[in-house]
Design a protein around this motif. Structure first.
Motif, mmCIF file in Angstrom:
data_model
loop_
_atom_site.group_PDB
_atom_site.id
_atom_site.type_symbol
_atom_site.label_atom_id
_atom_site.label_comp_id
_atom_site.label_asym_id
_atom_site.label_seq_id
_atom_site.Cartn_x
_atom_site.Cartn_y
_atom_site.Cartn_z
ATOM 1 N N SER A 121 -2.308 -3.429 -26.127
ATOM 2 C CA SER A 121 -1.792 -3.201 -24.773
ATOM 3 C C SER A 121 -0.297 -2.892 -24.766
ATOM 4 N N LEU A 122 0.426 -3.371 -25.763
ATOM 5 C CA LEU A 122 1.875 -3.157 -25.803
ATOM 6 C C LEU A 122 2.283 -1.821 -26.412
ATOM 7 N N VAL A 123 1.476 -1.285 -27.291
ATOM 8 C CA VAL A 123 1.840 -0.066 -28.018
ATOM 9 C C VAL A 123 2.163 1.088 -27.069
ATOM 10 N N SER A 124 1.441 1.191 -25.982
ATOM 11 C CA SER A 124 1.681 2.298 -25.048
ATOM 12 C C SER A 124 2.901 2.057 -24.147
ATOM 13 N N LYS A 125 3.394 0.821 -24.121
ATOM 14 C CA LYS A 125 4.493 0.488 -23.208
ATOM 15 C C LYS A 125 5.838 0.280 -23.895
ATOM 16 N N LEU A 126 5.819 -0.048 -25.182
ATOM 17 C CA LEU A 126 7.058 -0.372 -25.893
ATOM 18 C C LEU A 126 7.269 0.580 -27.069
ATOM 19 N N SER A 127 8.531 0.811 -27.371
ATOM 20 C CA SER A 127 8.867 1.671 -28.506
ATOM 21 C C SER A 127 8.914 0.845 -29.793
ATOM 22 N N TRP A 128 9.003 1.544 -30.901
ATOM 23 C CA TRP A 128 9.130 0.864 -32.195
ATOM 24 C C TRP A 128 10.375 -0.002 -32.205
ATOM 25 N N THR A 129 11.455 0.461 -31.589
ATOM 26 C CA THR A 129 12.708 -0.299 -31.550
ATOM 27 C C THR A 129 12.536 -1.598 -30.767
ATOM 28 N N HIS A 130 11.727 -1.580 -29.709
ATOM 29 C CA HIS A 130 11.406 -2.817 -28.988
ATOM 30 C C HIS A 130 10.737 -3.808 -29.947
ATOM 31 N N PHE A 131 9.745 -3.313 -30.679
ATOM 32 C CA PHE A 131 9.017 -4.190 -31.607
ATOM 33 C C PHE A 131 9.923 -4.747 -32.695
ATOM 34 N N VAL A 132 10.846 -3.940 -33.184
ATOM 35 C CA VAL A 132 11.781 -4.413 -34.211
ATOM 36 C C VAL A 132 12.586 -5.592 -33.665
ATOM 37 N N GLN A 133 13.025 -5.509 -32.412
ATOM 38 C CA GLN A 133 13.762 -6.612 -31.800
ATOM 39 C C GLN A 133 12.869 -7.836 -31.623
ATOM 40 N N LEU A 134 11.640 -7.625 -31.205
ATOM 41 C CA LEU A 134 10.716 -8.740 -30.997
ATOM 42 C C LEU A 134 10.361 -9.435 -32.309
#
Length: 85
Positions: free
Chosen positions: A25-38
């Protein structure tokens, strides 16, 4: 030339830390850079808190970093505690 070691390590960590249904559900809403921060957040509850708010509120990466640095999770958790009498 493909992915570097750091990127591959982050991808593996992402797979290990996020359950598939949440990640999907998150892949379509967040960028790779968001995930790196998370991925930098150690506590699973805190990580999920920020991921959910980030996706629902359409935060930029800069806003996500600011919210993490301002300890939004901790302040929100403290405000939910029952008053001590």
């Amino acid at each position: 030339s493909g992915f570097g070691e750091r990127s591959l390590a982050r991808m593996v960590k992402l797979y290990e830390l996020f359950p598939e249904e949440i990640l999907t559900s998150l892949v379509s809403k967040l960028s790779w850079t968001h995930f790196v921060q998370l991925l930098l957040i150690k506590d699973p509850l805190q990580r999920e808190f920020y991921a959910t708010l980030c996706a629902n509120e359409h935060w930029s990466v800069r806003t996500l970093k600011d919210r993490i640095n301002s300890m939004l999770f901790e302040r929100t958790a403290l405000s939910k505690l029952p008053e001590l009498t």
